[in-house]
Design an enzyme around this catalytic site. Structure first.
Site, PDB file in Angstrom:
ATOM      1  N   GLU B  46      -2.923   2.684 -13.859  1.00  0.00           N
ATOM      2  CA  GLU B  46      -3.877   3.408 -14.927  1.00  0.00           C
ATOM      3  C   GLU B  46      -2.848   3.851 -15.972  1.00  0.00           C
ATOM      4  OE1 GLU B  46      -6.271   6.534 -12.800  1.00  0.00           O
ATOM      5  OE2 GLU B  46      -6.233   7.582 -14.742  1.00  0.00           O
ATOM      6  N   ASP B  57      -6.596  17.423 -18.881  1.00  0.00           N
ATOM      7  CA  ASP B  57      -5.346  17.284 -18.362  1.00  0.00           C
ATOM      8  C   ASP B  57      -4.433  18.586 -18.378  1.00  0.00           C
ATOM      9  OD1 ASP B  57      -4.840  14.446 -17.652  1.00  0.00           O
ATOM     10  OD2 ASP B  57      -5.437  14.047 -19.568  1.00  0.00           O
TER      11      ASP B  57
END
Lengths: 398, 259
Positions: B46, B57
């Site tokens: 990824e 995040d």
């Protein structure tokens, strides 16, 4: 027309702006709010409690004051909507009072907020103290430095102030951190967003809670001028909550000129500015598609304004729509002109405005208003929090 | 059958998906890292497309994104780096992970075409809502044979999980618990197990990978008990911090998870 200015679509769009671009982790929270906010706000018990707090706690209605010496100077009739007289010193508390009542009815026990100038943080800490709820406020590290008195105020009120250390360490980053907190605390926490930004339903929710400003204006104008409708309504715009409140009940009145005043910082083309309507293009920030300051790769750029409440790289989707459709006129004002407007209002009317509010006042000379025109400036906040800045720039101001 | 489905069919269980940020720790690290990660035994890769404001995040990936952007990473650079990647890494599925705004500015059609040309198999855009995907993106994704990957959290309602399951032929990204990437799992043991078992019992079409807070051999193996595999990102990024030889550091890290 599928949308009006007052009423976004079911999915939260004003024209092409709005929506809810959020990660799945936030979906249940935002969806819970979306499904419930209108019903809760329509409940008689909610309205009774909200109106009572606005009256007895916030001090509403706030006066509409005819500023005669300012009027003389600009050769027009200037009225000031005195939101600076609200409890905590700015319009922000109209929203936090409403949202804390909403949070209680949703069964939430923990409140988070972001703040730029600290006014929204103080207004949130205030209502959390009132309701006995836990309160955590995220504030950019740089803003904590330039708005120290508000940091102390929040702590005195029992809130925990957490410094946002990422990015430009200002309002955008404080908002990022608050959203991350909400992702980490999905069940017990309500996020009180301070402006008409963020994913749907926040822009609509906050606009509705601030709409009391223009609701009162109409009644007060009728009393003082014989007409509910002024010729101009002027308000500063960072995210745009005071402007949304001041415009709300005039949005569908085409005879009323709506003027939104953004912070030009050192100048719109200086590279140090927060004039989003000029410098921004459509993009996504904090869950909303709106006008956004960004580079050609879609990275969000750092805005600049001397005022901590206006340096946001986006504007609320309602305002993006008002700018795009031409319904509102957008003016940008540089730091120095705003500082001069601080002195002017202080000397002419005995009112020291917040630096954010001073941007709206500095636009008075650019309206083109005639002697018989009625101009309402939304005096969104008072200047106590900015005294240190005013002292630093005393040469410009005095 | 696409490369993602093939990977799951071939191995069936214990699949390791490794995330890294394109352009970190250096601008040109992207391709050497893909080769090293694939050779070290990762089953999927990824690639993070760095964004200035990555809301889902945690601090580690945000920091790596800031560094990558300062290194000069952007969509054009990334696609030029990936141009010949399928000559180097033929079978390992490659996914792009990022946020919607840079994709919008690049142009959705441009993005999908470039990704397809590079041999990318799937795309993860956490801030792309399902309804918007269906209304505005699905057709383009299908045209270029790209699979969307959607996140599922402990709060995602069953009917919504069913809908997500219908919208893709890749895998479901099970967020392990409340929080952003790289965080510690603070849930009571039983709570998380019950969540994974509840999803398992739904007999969904797509296999599942568990992500967020997976960072070493122990957490990887534990996740693999409840799903076909797991995703590691922040822990790898930490292993790359300040090293001279990023591919070697990635290889060592992956060995430590798989050995």
């Amino acid at each position: 027309m599928s949308t009006t200015y007052q009423q976004p679509t079911e999915r939260g769009y004003y024209g092409q702006f709005g929506g809810a671009f959020i990660p799945e982790m936030l979906y249940p929270n935002v969806e819970e709010l979306r499904q419930n906010y209108l019903d809760i706000m329509a409940e008689p018990a909610f309205q009774e409690e909200y109106q009572q707090l606005l009256r007895d706690y916030v001090g509403r209605p706030t006066p509409l004051f005819e500023a005669k010496r300012l009027s003389e100077k600009y050769n027009t009739r200037v009225f000031l909507k005195r939101e600076d007289l609200c409890h905590t010193g700015a319009h922000k508390v109209n929203n936090t009072v409403g949202q804390i009542l909403l949070a209680k009815r949703l069964g939430k026990t923990r409140i988070i907020a972001e703040t730029g100038a600290g006014q929204h943080g103080v207004a949130t800490a205030t209502v959390c103290a009132l309701m006995g709820m836990q309160c955590i406020v995220y504030m950019g590290e740089i803003d904590m430095e330039r708005q120290k008195p508000n940091v102390y105020r929040m702590r005195l009120l029992g809130a925990e102030v957490r410094a946002a250390m990422s990015g430009s360490r200002t309002l955008k980053d404080a908002t990022n951190e608050a959203i991350r907190d909400w992702i980490s605390n999905p069940v017990d926490t309500h996020y009180i967003i301070g402006s008409v930004v963020g994913p749907h339903p926040y822009p609509d929710l906050v606009a509705r809670l601030q709409a009391v400003i223009s609701e009162e204006m109409r009644k007060q104008l009728l009393e003082k001028t014989g007409s509910e409708l002024p010729n101009y309504v002027v308000a500063c715009v960072g995210g745009g909550s005071n402007a949304a409140g001041a415009f709300y009940h005039f949005l569908e009145e085409p005879s009323v000129n709506l003027v939104a005043v953004e912070a030009a910082g050192h100048g719109v083309n200086s590279g140090h500015s927060a004039a989003t309507s000029v410098l921004g293009k459509p993009g996504i920030i904090h869950g909303s598609r709106t006008l956004l300051m960004q580079d050609e790769d879609g990275q969000i750029t750092e805005p600049y304004s001397l005022s901590a409440g206006l340096d946001y790289p986006g504007i609320g989707p309602l305002h993006a729509y008002l700018a795009d459709s031409g319904r509102a006129r957008f003016i940008s004002i540089e730091d120095e002109a705003a500082l001069r407007a601080v002195a002017e209002l202080s000397r002419l009317e005995g009112i020291i405005p917040a630096l954010e509010t001073a941007h709206a006042l500095a636009a008075l000379g650019q309206l083109g208003a005639g002697p018989d025109d009625v101009v309402v400036v939304n005096l969104s906040g008072r200047g106590d929090k900015d005294l240190e800045t005013y002292l630093k720039y005393a040469d410009t101001i005095l | 059958m696409n490369r993602i489905q093939q990977a799951f069919q071939k191995k069936g269980k214990d699949l390791l998906n490794i995330y890294f940020t394109a352009g970190y720790p250096t601008l040109d690290a992207t391709v050497p890292l893909i080769k090293a990660i694939s050779a070290a035994g990762a089953d999927l890769i990824e690639i993070g497309m760095p964004f200035s404001d990555p809301l889902a995040d945690g601090p580690v990936i945000q920091q790596s994104s800031t560094v990558a952007l300062a290194n000069g990473m952007n969509m054009r650079v990334l696609f030029s780096q990936l141009k010949n990647i399928r000559q180097e890494v033929a079978e390992t599925p490659i996914l792009l992970m990022g946020y919607l705004n840079p994709v919008m500015q690049f142009g959705v059609e441009n993005f999908c075409r470039e990704a397809a040309n590079a041999g990318v198999d799937g795309v993860i855009l956490p801030d792309l809502p399902l309804d918007d995907y269906v209304a505005e993106y699905q057709e383009t994704f299908r045209k270029y044979n790209l699979r969307p990957v959607f996140l599922i959290t402990p709060q995602t309602a069953p009917e919504r999980i069913r809908r997500i399951d219908e919208l893709t032929d890749s895998f479901l990204y099970l967020v392990s618990g409340p929080g952003t990437t790289g965080g510690q799992n603070t849930q009571a043991e039983g709570v998380q197990e019950a969540y994974f078992q509840r999803i398992e019992a739904m007999n969904l079409r797509n296999p599942r990978l568990i992500g967020f807070g997976i960072g070493d051999k122990a957490s990887f193996q534990k996740a693999c008990q409840h799903a076909e595999g797991a995703i590691i990102g922040s822990a790898l990024i930490r292993a790359l911090e300040g090293v001279e030889d990023a591919p070697a550091a990635a290889t060592r890290f992956i060995s430590s998870v798989l050995k």
